[in-house]
Design a protein around this motif. Structure first.
Motif, PDB file in Angstrom:
ATOM      1  N   GLU A 127       0.790  -1.189  -0.086  1.00 53.67           N
ATOM      2  CA  GLU A 127       0.135  -0.165  -0.144  1.00 53.67           C
ATOM      3  C   GLU A 127       0.931   0.968   0.056  1.00 53.67           C
ATOM      4  O   GLU A 127       0.478   2.276  -0.660  1.00 53.67           O
ATOM      5  N   LEU A 148       0.557   4.416  -2.839  1.00 55.69           N
ATOM      6  CA  LEU A 148       0.312   5.533  -2.484  1.00 55.69           C
ATOM      7  C   LEU A 148       1.570   6.431  -3.122  1.00 55.69           C
ATOM      8  O   LEU A 148       1.301   7.542  -3.577  1.00 55.69           O
ATOM      9  N   ARG A 165       1.085   7.141  -6.750  1.00 56.70           N
ATOM     10  CA  ARG A 165      -0.131   8.012  -6.874  1.00 56.70           C
ATOM     11  C   ARG A 165      -0.039   9.383  -6.280  1.00 56.70           C
ATOM     12  O   ARG A 165      -0.594  10.394  -7.062  1.00 56.70           O
ATOM     13  N   PHE A 166       0.707   9.625  -5.374  1.00 57.76           N
ATOM     14  CA  PHE A 166       0.828  10.934  -4.954  1.00 57.76           C
ATOM     15  C   PHE A 166       2.446  11.497  -4.976  1.00 57.76           C
ATOM     16  O   PHE A 166       2.605  12.800  -4.819  1.00 57.76           O
ATOM     17  N   PHE A 211      -7.760   5.447   6.739  1.00 60.35           N
ATOM     18  CA  PHE A 211      -6.964   4.725   5.644  1.00 60.35           C
ATOM     19  C   PHE A 211      -7.119   3.035   6.027  1.00 60.35           C
ATOM     20  O   PHE A 211      -7.334   2.290   5.058  1.00 60.35           O
ATOM     21  N   TRP A 225      -3.658  11.154   0.996  1.00 57.66           N
ATOM     22  CA  TRP A 225      -4.710  10.158   0.702  1.00 57.66           C
ATOM     23  C   TRP A 225      -5.873  10.786   1.197  1.00 57.66           C
ATOM     24  O   TRP A 225      -7.039  10.960   0.505  1.00 57.66           O
ATOM     25  N   GLU A 260      -7.678  13.804  -0.331  1.00 58.20           N
ATOM     26  CA  GLU A 260      -8.080  13.372  -1.474  1.00 58.20           C
ATOM     27  C   GLU A 260      -9.444  12.941  -1.507  1.00 58.20           C
ATOM     28  O   GLU A 260     -10.354  13.135  -2.226  1.00 58.20           O
ATOM     29  N   GLN A 261      -9.670  11.988  -0.305  1.00 56.23           N
ATOM     30  CA  GLN A 261     -10.901  11.402   0.127  1.00 56.23           C
ATOM     31  C   GLN A 261     -11.811  12.605   0.367  1.00 56.23           C
ATOM     32  O   GLN A 261     -13.232  12.258  -0.419  1.00 56.23           O
TER      33      GLN A 261
END
Length: 206
Positions: A6, A10, A13-14, A156, A195, A198-199
DNA sequence: TACCAGGTCCTCG
DNA sequence: CGAGGACATGGT
């Protein structure tokens, strides 16, 4: 969940977050102190509001142990007003500063030279410093390998089917599944925050 | 307008 | 203990 995997997800992605590289700053003491102040101010508050407060403190030349310790309470309250709970937080900043001054004779950096476990206990004994605040100070200001658990981290975990009752269970969960390295803990937590933000952004967009 | 945001402490049963 | 409430501003 696969905690290592994970992280990679992440990270792709970021990108690199590299929050507050305190250890690479010219004046490590000053940067670390600012980090601790930020940790208190951000309690249940958006970072945006905290930044304003820190800017006010900086403009007032009040980002130091001595300045905060000796400043009149109403003055300090007005400087941190934007961070919310400002009466409570002004008091907590003072309590923290006074504690360090008395315990370490004003030598802030000395605090981080004692064994991690007793230092954590000591921070937790300060009124206004709970587990998340203490651990943020340890990880980001002190460069200690402690995994920080906050609301985003819990969300998370939940999103990946992992739920505990106790704060320390979350901490243990991460700490026993990733390499015990400060930089890694810092980066992972920062990525979880990215994360989380963004959520919530997505949720309001729906 | 209402709800939320990187918690912590205190009180009451 | 453990649930419940207080603390407060700024952004959307």
């Amino acid at each position: 969940m696969n905690v290592r995997r994970e992280y990679e997800v992440l990270r792709r992605r970021f990108g690199v977050q590299r929050w507050w590289p305190v250890q690479e700053t010219p004046d490590v003491g000053a940067a670390a102190f600012e980090m601790c102040i930020g940790a208190i101010l951000t309690q249940n508050t958006s970072w945006q509001n905290v930044e304003k407060a820190i800017e006010s403190l900086r403009r007032a030349n009040a980002l130091s142990l001595h300045a905060i310790g000796s400043m009149r309470l109403p003055r300090l309250q007005s400087l941190v007003r934007s961070s919310g709970y400002y009466r409570q937080k002004a008091k907590r900043l003072k309590t923290f500063s006074r504690f360090v001054t008395e315990r370490y004779g004003g030598n802030f950096k000395m605090m981080f030279h004692q064994p991690l476990k007793s230092l954590r206990e000591e921070l937790l004994s300060i009124n206004g410093v709970g587990r998340e605040t203490a651990d943020s100070m340890l990880l980001y200001a002190g460069g200690k390998p402690i995994f920080v658990i906050d609301a985003y981290t819990r969300r998370f975990c939940k999103a990946h089917g992992v739920v505990f009752d106790d704060y320390d269970d979350y901490r243990q969960y991460f700490e026993e599944r990733v390499p015990k390295r400060t930089r890694f803990y810092q980066e992972y937590h920062a990525l979880i925050v990215a994360w989380g933000k963004e959520q919530s952004k997505r949720k309001t967009a729906r």
